[in-house]
Design a protein around this motif. Structure first.
Motif, PDB file in Angstrom:
ATOM      1  N   THR A 188      27.639  50.909  37.622  1.00  0.00           N
ATOM      2  CA  THR A 188      28.800  50.364  38.324  1.00  0.00           C
ATOM      3  C   THR A 188      29.361  49.186  37.540  1.00  0.00           C
ATOM      4  O   THR A 188      28.720  48.679  36.617  1.00  0.00           O
ATOM      5  CB  THR A 188      28.418  49.922  39.754  1.00  0.00           C
ATOM      6  OG1 THR A 188      29.591  49.565  40.474  1.00  0.00           O
ATOM      7  CG2 THR A 188      27.462  48.745  39.737  1.00  0.00           C
ATOM      8  N   SER A 189      30.549  48.740  37.905  1.00  0.00           N
ATOM      9  CA  SER A 189      31.172  47.607  37.217  1.00  0.00           C
ATOM     10  C   SER A 189      30.935  46.321  38.011  1.00  0.00           C
ATOM     11  O   SER A 189      30.665  46.348  39.215  1.00  0.00           O
ATOM     12  CB  SER A 189      32.677  47.842  37.059  1.00  0.00           C
ATOM     13  OG  SER A 189      33.335  47.776  38.314  1.00  0.00           O
ATOM     14  N   TYR A 191      33.217  44.271  38.798  1.00  0.00           N
ATOM     15  CA  TYR A 191      34.309  44.186  39.772  1.00  0.00           C
ATOM     16  C   TYR A 191      33.954  44.955  41.042  1.00  0.00           C
ATOM     17  O   TYR A 191      34.105  44.445  42.155  1.00  0.00           O
ATOM     18  CB  TYR A 191      35.599  44.747  39.168  1.00  0.00           C
ATOM     19  CG  TYR A 191      36.760  44.769  40.140  1.00  0.00           C
ATOM     20  CD1 TYR A 191      37.545  43.636  40.343  1.00  0.00           C
ATOM     21  CD2 TYR A 191      37.041  45.920  40.874  1.00  0.00           C
ATOM     22  CE1 TYR A 191      38.600  43.642  41.248  1.00  0.00           C
ATOM     23  CE2 TYR A 191      38.094  45.943  41.786  1.00  0.00           C
ATOM     24  CZ  TYR A 191      38.868  44.799  41.970  1.00  0.00           C
ATOM     25  OH  TYR A 191      39.903  44.823  42.879  1.00  0.00           O
ATOM     26  N   GLU A 192      33.452  46.191  40.869  1.00  0.00           N
ATOM     27  CA  GLU A 192      33.110  47.009  42.029  1.00  0.00           C
ATOM     28  C   GLU A 192      31.947  46.389  42.794  1.00  0.00           C
ATOM     29  O   GLU A 192      31.928  46.383  44.025  1.00  0.00           O
ATOM     30  CB  GLU A 192      32.757  48.430  41.586  1.00  0.00           C
ATOM     31  CG  GLU A 192      32.787  49.477  42.703  1.00  0.00           C
ATOM     32  CD  GLU A 192      31.529  49.472  43.572  1.00  0.00           C
ATOM     33  OE1 GLU A 192      31.629  49.843  44.755  1.00  0.00           O
ATOM     34  OE2 GLU A 192      30.449  49.081  43.065  1.00  0.00           O
ATOM     35  N   TYR A 201      36.525  39.178  42.839  1.00  0.00           N
ATOM     36  CA  TYR A 201      35.974  39.074  41.486  1.00  0.00           C
ATOM     37  C   TYR A 201      36.580  37.883  40.759  1.00  0.00           C
ATOM     38  O   TYR A 201      37.777  37.611  40.857  1.00  0.00           O
ATOM     39  CB  TYR A 201      36.232  40.345  40.662  1.00  0.00           C
ATOM     40  CG  TYR A 201      35.745  40.171  39.232  1.00  0.00           C
ATOM     41  CD1 TYR A 201      34.402  40.342  38.924  1.00  0.00           C
ATOM     42  CD2 TYR A 201      36.622  39.758  38.221  1.00  0.00           C
ATOM     43  CE1 TYR A 201      33.935  40.138  37.633  1.00  0.00           C
ATOM     44  CE2 TYR A 201      36.156  39.544  36.935  1.00  0.00           C
ATOM     45  CZ  TYR A 201      34.819  39.730  36.638  1.00  0.00           C
ATOM     46  OH  TYR A 201      34.359  39.504  35.366  1.00  0.00           O
ATOM     47  N   HIS A 206      31.165  36.647  38.473  1.00  0.00           N
ATOM     48  CA  HIS A 206      30.490  37.505  37.492  1.00  0.00           C
ATOM     49  C   HIS A 206      29.188  36.840  37.051  1.00  0.00           C
ATOM     50  O   HIS A 206      28.116  37.459  37.060  1.00  0.00           O
ATOM     51  CB  HIS A 206      31.424  37.709  36.295  1.00  0.00           C
ATOM     52  CG  HIS A 206      30.925  38.682  35.276  1.00  0.00           C
ATOM     53  ND1 HIS A 206      31.644  39.796  34.902  1.00  0.00           N
ATOM     54  CD2 HIS A 206      29.791  38.712  34.531  1.00  0.00           C
ATOM     55  CE1 HIS A 206      30.976  40.462  33.974  1.00  0.00           C
ATOM     56  NE2 HIS A 206      29.852  39.818  33.733  1.00  0.00           N
ATOM     57  N   ASP A 242      28.030  43.982  29.019  1.00  0.00           N
ATOM     58  CA  ASP A 242      29.136  43.044  29.214  1.00  0.00           C
ATOM     59  C   ASP A 242      29.275  42.138  27.999  1.00  0.00           C
ATOM     60  O   ASP A 242      28.590  42.322  26.986  1.00  0.00           O
ATOM     61  CB  ASP A 242      28.941  42.216  30.494  1.00  0.00           C
ATOM     62  CG  ASP A 242      27.683  41.345  30.462  1.00  0.00           C
ATOM     63  OD1 ASP A 242      27.053  41.255  29.392  1.00  0.00           O
ATOM     64  OD2 ASP A 242      27.346  40.750  31.497  1.00  0.00           O
ATOM     65  N   LYS A 250      34.387  40.341  31.804  1.00  0.00           N
ATOM     66  CA  LYS A 250      35.497  41.060  32.426  1.00  0.00           C
ATOM     67  C   LYS A 250      34.976  41.847  33.621  1.00  0.00           C
ATOM     68  O   LYS A 250      33.804  42.253  33.656  1.00  0.00           O
ATOM     69  CB  LYS A 250      36.154  42.012  31.415  1.00  0.00           C
ATOM     70  CG  LYS A 250      36.706  41.338  30.175  1.00  0.00           C
ATOM     71  CD  LYS A 250      37.429  42.345  29.293  1.00  0.00           C
ATOM     72  CE  LYS A 250      36.488  43.397  28.732  1.00  0.00           C
ATOM     73  NZ  LYS A 250      35.483  42.828  27.810  1.00  0.00           N
ATOM     74  N   GLY A 251      35.882  42.113  34.567  1.00  0.00           N
ATOM     75  CA  GLY A 251      35.502  42.890  35.738  1.00  0.00           C
ATOM     76  C   GLY A 251      35.086  44.303  35.390  1.00  0.00           C
ATOM     77  O   GLY A 251      34.307  44.928  36.114  1.00  0.00           O
ATOM     78  N   SER A 252      35.564  44.833  34.276  1.00  0.00           N
ATOM     79  CA  SER A 252      35.232  46.199  33.863  1.00  0.00           C
ATOM     80  C   SER A 252      33.871  46.283  33.170  1.00  0.00           C
ATOM     81  O   SER A 252      33.396  47.388  32.881  1.00  0.00           O
ATOM     82  CB  SER A 252      36.315  46.740  32.925  1.00  0.00           C
ATOM     83  OG  SER A 252      36.454  45.898  31.789  1.00  0.00           O
ATOM     84  N   ASP A 253      33.246  45.138  32.881  1.00  0.00           N
ATOM     85  CA  ASP A 253      31.901  45.157  32.303  1.00  0.00           C
ATOM     86  C   ASP A 253      30.966  45.909  33.242  1.00  0.00           C
ATOM     87  O   ASP A 253      31.082  45.821  34.467  1.00  0.00           O
ATOM     88  CB  ASP A 253      31.377  43.741  32.096  1.00  0.00           C
ATOM     89  CG  ASP A 253      32.136  42.997  30.996  1.00  0.00           C
ATOM     90  OD1 ASP A 253      32.791  43.660  30.181  1.00  0.00           O
ATOM     91  OD2 ASP A 253      32.056  41.742  30.976  1.00  0.00           O
ATOM     92  N   MET A 254      30.013  46.620  32.649  1.00  0.00           N
ATOM     93  CA  MET A 254      29.153  47.500  33.435  1.00  0.00           C
ATOM     94  C   MET A 254      27.763  46.914  33.630  1.00  0.00           C
ATOM     95  O   MET A 254      27.265  46.135  32.806  1.00  0.00           O
ATOM     96  CB  MET A 254      29.031  48.869  32.749  1.00  0.00           C
ATOM     97  CG  MET A 254      30.364  49.556  32.454  1.00  0.00           C
ATOM     98  SD  MET A 254      31.375  49.822  33.942  1.00  0.00           S
ATOM     99  CE  MET A 254      30.371  51.028  34.805  1.00  0.00           C
TER     100      MET A 254
END
Length: 367
Positions: A188-189, A191-192, A201, A206, A242, A250-254
């Motif tokens: 998952t990211s 952000y999620e 977020y 983070h 990340d 970033k929010g898209s980091d996993m």
């Protein structure tokens, strides 16, 4: 939205009946001579009923934590088993099933100082993120409620870590836990994950989530409960994809999460509680109290100094009572979900004990 299981209810009812029988016995002394025998018989009958409830509760407590179902068990059989406890179907082990409006944790976590109410732990986030292991503790006995002993190793944890771990378990609400030897994970990211926690977020969020997951990944514990020893070698495993090395978050980091089957041992009958999501997000002493009382099914007297120890309150004990009252007043607020709203609380005459009544409980007068 606390989901309580039968053994605890049986014990509470048995305790009520024992108290009723004691009052009946006392009343027999003042009763008319021709009524004394009938009152004593009634008290004995009530005691027998209480004894039956206590035996049933003991039998239920002796059940294995994980219900074992046939490999070809139907979806309905699995669903029914998971209403009460963790369940195994073939090679798959599932946590209990709870509403998507709630999140669940073991009572062993909600009735101890494992997730303390203090906020100082989060002030050490940068040290945890940098890999500083000087904060690690080993074999620390955590203050625990009644018939539970919990020994902990790792970074000490706080209420924010409780929120993060409840969110991790939420990913396994409808999927099996990972076998110990299996590399399977949840991807998952950040952000999620933050959104699932109910937070917005940000880079600050983070880093806080990252530090919390690191603390949780170091946590190891041994529990002694109901004459059984439970070993939890790891609450979770986590891998990050990340920009930590360059500080570019970033929010898209996993993040890749693994919660293994050993955790299911904590979700036996009567050993877990599902709490409304809004309540899970409460922090500090308010959050600890809301979770602690959510894990009970009836009002009872509790020593104030016991709450002080269990909550992990960081300030001096002389400041605790005022903080306790402030937190309970917040829980009395009309915006608190009904399942965790406090309708009243009473201190004993000497101020050493407290009797808290939740709105969904019968408004008993403390004795």
């Amino acid at each position: 939205m606390a989901e309580r299981i039968a053994p605890n209810i049986s014990r509470n009812r048995a305790a009520e009946l024992r108290a009723l029988a004691a009052r009946a016995t006392e009343a027999a002394i003042d009763a008319a001579p021709d009524h004394q025998s009938a009152v004593r018989d009634a008290a004995e009958c009530i005691n027998r009923i209480a004894g039956g409830l206590e035996r049933k509760a003991e039998e239920a407590s002796a059940e294995p934590a994980i219900a074992v179902l046939p490999p070809n068990a139907t979806v309905e059989e699995v669903r029914r088993a998971r209403c009460r406890q963790a369940a195994r179907r073939g090679a798959d082990v599932y946590l209990p099933n709870w509403s998507d409006m709630a999140q669940a944790l073991p009572d062993a976590f909600l009735r101890t100082a494992l997730f303390g109410s203090g906020r100082n732990i989060q002030s050490e986030n940068d040290k945890v993120l940098s890999g500083d292991q000087t904060l690690l503790v080993a074999g620390k006995e955590v203050a625990s409620f009644q018939n539970l002993t919990l020994t902990f190793s790792g970074y000490e944890l706080c209420q924010f870590d409780r929120q993060v771990y409840a969110t991790c378990l939420d990913y396994y609400r409808e999927r099996p836990l990972c076998p110990d030897e299996c590399p399977r994970h949840v991807r998952t990211s950040f952000y999620e994950f933050a959104c699932r926690m109910g937070n917005a977020y940000s880079v600050k969020a983070h880093k806080a989530i990252r530090a919390s997951l690191l603390r949780l990944s170091f946590a190891q514990m041994r529990l002694r409960c109901q004459r059984m020893n439970i070993e939890i070698p790891k609450l979770l495993s986590v891998t990050f994809e990340d920009g930590e090395a360059g500080g570019d978050f970033k929010g898209s980091d996993m993040l890749l999460l693994r919660v293994t089957v050993s955790v299911a041992e904590l979700f036996g009958p009567g050993a877990w509680t599902a709490v409304a999501r809004e309540v899970v997000r409460y922090d500090g002493l308010t959050g600890w109290l809301a979770s602690f009382y959510a894990s009970h099914s009836a009002a009872k007297w509790v020593w104030v100094n016991q709450l002080y120890a269990l909550s992990g309150y960081e300030s001096h004990t002389r400041n605790f009572k005022a903080s306790l009252i402030r937190a309970l007043e917040k829980l009395k607020d009309g915006e608190t979900p009904l399942c965790s709203r406090v309708s009243a609380y009473h201190f004993s005459k000497d101020g050493t004990r407290i009797y808290v009544i939740r709105s969904e409980w019968r408004a008993d007068v403390p004795k």
